[in-house]
Design an enzyme around this catalytic site. Structure first.
Site, short mmCIF file in Angstrom:
data_model
loop_
_atom_site.label_atom_id
_atom_site.label_comp_id
_atom_site.label_asym_id
_atom_site.label_seq_id
_atom_site.Cartn_x
_atom_site.Cartn_y
_atom_site.Cartn_z
N HIS A 90 6.01 4.95 25.86
CA HIS A 90 6.37 6.02 24.94
C HIS A 90 7.32 5.45 23.90
CE1 HIS A 90 4.44 8.71 27.66
NE2 HIS A 90 5.40 8.70 28.57
N CYS A 192 -2.08 2.23 31.69
CA CYS A 192 -2.80 3.01 32.71
C CYS A 192 -3.62 2.12 33.63
CB CYS A 192 -3.70 4.06 32.05
SG CYS A 192 -2.77 5.23 31.04
#
Length: 233
Positions: A90, A192
């Site tokens: 992020h 991920c």
């Protein structure tokens, strides 16, 4: 993963609080806020909320994150997020949409107590949002998140990520969409846990698109999936 249908105008009647925080919100503050809000929703002392934020550069680990997938050459802070999934980046230029909702009740196209349908609804919200901005996005079986064809490479790349946590049937954490982040920062992890595909952003499609454009599209796309009208918190 189950598909959710878009709602008709006559089915949309409720409201959901909608909050957008300016600037960069420190990640630990966001974790504390979400956990407390989810607890209050469960106790009936707070309303469901969608919270839009940006964070300073940070890597967050989901419950399936592997140490080998973290490189972090810039030494960015790392946090255990407690959500599902693996490593995620992020940072500035990326919009987080944190969704704190009571899942014991039906929410638009999402039946009560149906986590798979809730995840499908979040993914559908992202693809609907991106469509409003002229970007064709899609999901892939076995790959959580939202994908598109990168206009620079012609290859599939991730443009939106998803990771949720559910406590006593109240959701927290949520989704992220890349608007204009420094995409090289994603090189600090295997995003991920998927090595085969890169990441992309809205500005690769249209350099004039802004965070405000995305926020407007997120709010406009929300009712069709979750059956409630965004109202300023």
């Amino acid at each position: 993963m189950p598909k959710t249908r878009a709602m008709t105008r006559n089915e949309i009647c409720e409201e959901i609080l909608w909050k957008s925080s300016p600037g960069l919100t420190p990640y630990p503050e966001a974790l504390t806020f979400m956990e407390e809000r989810a607890r209050a929703i469960h106790q009936g002392t707070a309303e469901p909320l969608v919270w839009l934020v940006e964070h300073p550069p940070v890597f967050t680990a989901g419950t399936s994150a592997k140490d080998a997938d973290l490189y972090n050459p810039h030494g960015y802070p790392t946090y255990s997020a407690g959500r599902g999934g693996q490593w995620t980046y992020h940072g500035p230029g990326q919009r987080l949409g944190y969704v704190m909702m009571d899942l014991t009740k039906p929410n638009g196209t999402v039946p009560s107590r149906d986590l798979r349908a809730f995840v499908a609804g979040l993914e559908g919200w992202m693809t609907d949002t991106l469509a409003r901005l002229g970007v064709t996005a899609f999901t892939r079986e076995g790959r959580i998140g939202v994908w598109t064809i990168d206009p620079l490479t012609g290859l599939e790349a991730k443009i939106g990520a998803l990771g949720i946590r559910v406590s006593r049937w109240v959701s927290w954490h949520g989704v992220s969409i890349n608007v204009s982040p420094d995409l090289t920062d994603f090189d600090g992890i295997v995003p991920c846990g998927i090595r085969e595909f890169g990441v992309t952003s809205l500005q690769r499609f249209d350099s004039s698109l802004t965070m405000a454009d995305l926020d407007d599209a997120l709010a406009a796309a929300w009712p069709g999936r979750f059956g409630s009208i965004p109202q300023a918190a």
